[in-house]
Design a protein around this motif. Sequence first.
Motif, short mmCIF file in Angstrom:
data_model
loop_
_atom_site.label_atom_id
_atom_site.label_comp_id
_atom_site.label_asym_id
_atom_site.label_seq_id
_atom_site.Cartn_x
_atom_site.Cartn_y
_atom_site.Cartn_z
N GLU A 3 0.75 -1.26 -0.02
CA GLU A 3 -0.11 0.05 0.15
C GLU A 3 0.72 1.33 -0.06
O GLU A 3 0.47 2.17 -0.71
CB GLU A 3 -1.02 -0.08 1.37
N ILE A 4 1.84 1.26 0.85
CA ILE A 4 2.96 2.52 0.87
C ILE A 4 3.62 2.76 -0.47
O ILE A 4 3.48 3.78 -0.96
CB ILE A 4 3.74 2.21 1.95
N ASN A 5 3.95 1.71 -1.20
CA ASN A 5 4.57 1.75 -2.61
C ASN A 5 3.42 2.37 -3.55
O ASN A 5 3.95 3.11 -4.32
CB ASN A 5 4.98 0.43 -3.15
N LYS A 6 2.12 2.20 -3.18
CA LYS A 6 0.96 2.47 -4.24
C LYS A 6 0.99 4.06 -3.99
O LYS A 6 0.79 4.86 -4.90
CB LYS A 6 -0.21 1.52 -4.21
N ASP A 7 1.09 4.36 -2.84
CA ASP A 7 0.94 5.62 -2.43
C ASP A 7 2.04 6.71 -2.78
O ASP A 7 1.95 7.67 -3.40
CB ASP A 7 0.82 5.87 -0.60
N VAL A 8 3.25 6.05 -2.57
CA VAL A 8 4.35 6.72 -3.12
C VAL A 8 4.29 7.03 -4.61
O VAL A 8 4.70 8.23 -5.16
CB VAL A 8 5.71 6.17 -2.91
N ILE A 11 1.62 9.69 -5.35
CA ILE A 11 2.16 10.98 -4.86
C ILE A 11 3.28 11.51 -6.37
O ILE A 11 3.26 12.64 -6.69
CB ILE A 11 2.93 10.95 -3.66
N THR A 79 -3.38 12.44 -1.69
CA THR A 79 -2.41 11.16 -1.80
C THR A 79 -1.49 11.52 -0.60
O THR A 79 -1.20 10.38 0.18
CB THR A 79 -1.63 11.09 -3.15
N PHE A 80 -0.94 12.46 -0.13
CA PHE A 80 -0.24 12.74 1.03
C PHE A 80 -1.15 12.26 2.32
O PHE A 80 -0.87 11.85 3.07
CB PHE A 80 0.30 14.17 1.07
N HIS A 82 -3.58 10.46 2.53
CA HIS A 82 -3.98 8.99 2.33
C HIS A 82 -2.55 8.26 2.81
O HIS A 82 -2.63 7.44 3.85
CB HIS A 82 -4.20 8.46 1.12
N TYR A 83 -1.47 8.76 2.63
CA TYR A 83 -0.25 8.07 2.78
C TYR A 83 0.11 8.28 4.42
O TYR A 83 0.68 7.72 5.04
CB TYR A 83 1.05 8.91 1.97
N TYR A 84 -0.30 9.50 4.87
CA TYR A 84 0.10 9.69 6.26
C TYR A 84 -1.00 9.34 7.37
O TYR A 84 -1.14 9.48 8.46
CB TYR A 84 0.43 11.18 6.55
#
Length: 85
Positions: A3-8, A11, A79-80, A82-84
């Motif tokens: 999920e983190i890679n998708k968020d990055v 972004i 996206t930020f 969601h990421y955080y």
Amino acid sequence: MTEINKDVLAINEAMDRFASANESIGYANGSIAELISERIHARNEDDRNAFNSQIERMNYEVSECKDARDQAREDIKKTFEHYYS
């Protein structure tokens, strides 16, 4: 893919769109300035009308790019967030 890679990736993609839109806006604004200068020095009405038409088209392009930039800005924020979260 995590999920983190998708968020990055999301972004990065939004930031790329934001940068591209800003670059296009800058280029178009420079082109408009040149066209205005050429219009001022045009010797006949047909040439002035042609430059006016080109300026109108470039202004429309700037407007479209600003819309794309604003959407990319919103996407970056989302996206930020969601990421955080």
